[in-house]
Design a protein around this motif. Structure first.
Motif, PDB file in Angstrom:
ATOM      1  N   LEU A   1     -43.521  31.909 -45.456  1.00 37.48           N
ATOM      2  CA  LEU A   1     -43.902  30.549 -45.831  1.00 37.48           C
ATOM      3  C   LEU A   1     -45.031  30.025 -44.952  1.00 37.48           C
ATOM      4  O   LEU A   1     -45.942  29.346 -45.435  1.00 37.48           O
ATOM      5  CB  LEU A   1     -42.689  29.622 -45.769  1.00 37.48           C
ATOM      6  CG  LEU A   1     -41.607  29.887 -46.812  1.00 37.48           C
ATOM      7  CD1 LEU A   1     -40.387  29.015 -46.540  1.00 37.48           C
ATOM      8  CD2 LEU A   1     -42.135  29.678 -48.216  1.00 37.48           C
TER       9      LEU A   1
ATOM     10  N   THR B   1     -48.261  31.881 -45.970  1.00 38.91           N
ATOM     11  CA  THR B   1     -48.693  31.423 -47.284  1.00 38.91           C
ATOM     12  C   THR B   1     -49.287  30.021 -47.219  1.00 38.91           C
ATOM     13  O   THR B   1     -50.218  29.705 -47.952  1.00 38.91           O
ATOM     14  CB  THR B   1     -47.515  31.452 -48.274  1.00 38.91           C
ATOM     15  OG1 THR B   1     -46.979  32.770 -48.292  1.00 38.91           O
ATOM     16  CG2 THR B   1     -47.958  31.091 -49.675  1.00 38.91           C
TER      17      THR B   1
ATOM     18  N   SER C   1     -42.152  27.705 -55.610  1.00 42.67           N
ATOM     19  CA  SER C   1     -41.764  28.119 -54.259  1.00 42.67           C
ATOM     20  C   SER C   1     -40.265  27.916 -54.030  1.00 42.67           C
ATOM     21  O   SER C   1     -39.645  28.674 -53.282  1.00 42.67           O
ATOM     22  CB  SER C   1     -42.579  27.368 -53.213  1.00 42.67           C
ATOM     23  OG  SER C   1     -42.374  25.982 -53.330  1.00 42.67           O
TER      24      SER C   1
END
Length: 107
Positions: free
Chosen positions: A39, A42, A74
């Protein structure tokens, strides 16, 4: 019935460790670190961002492969990783208990 009363007095981490074992907890920790890393990568603008999500997905496979049929959000990615990690941890815990028990039947 006596097992349920003693279970209710123990802390959640202790009960979790009793059910999935130290190996299962270590696996959950690794999955959490991989998810946080993916995460974070990204969220940043880098060239590795496109492949970062594959690593936690593969670490929690095969149960996390449900991601292939979920919508592309997500939240669904996080759900698939969490589901995969939970299923695999339960399997690891079951295997750990079976190996500790050996040939003795479980009560």
């Amino acid at each position: 019935m006596t097992g349920t009363t003693s279970d209710s007095r123990r802390s959640v981490p202790r009960r979790l460790r009793d059910h999935v074992g130290a190996v299962g907890l270590a696996y959950l920790g690794v999955c959490a670190v991989l998810l946080i890393w993916a995460l974070a990568v990204t969220a940043g603008e880098s060239t590795d961002a496109s492949m970062a999500g594959v690593i936690p997905l593969l670490a929690t496979a095969p149960a996390s492969l449900v991601l292939l049929v979920l919508p592309d959000y997500s939240a669904m990615f996080i759900t698939a990783i969490a589901l995969g990690a939970a299923v695999n941890t339960a399997i690891i815990g079951w295997c750990t208990r079976a190996l500790r028990r050996g040939g003795r039947p479980e009560h």
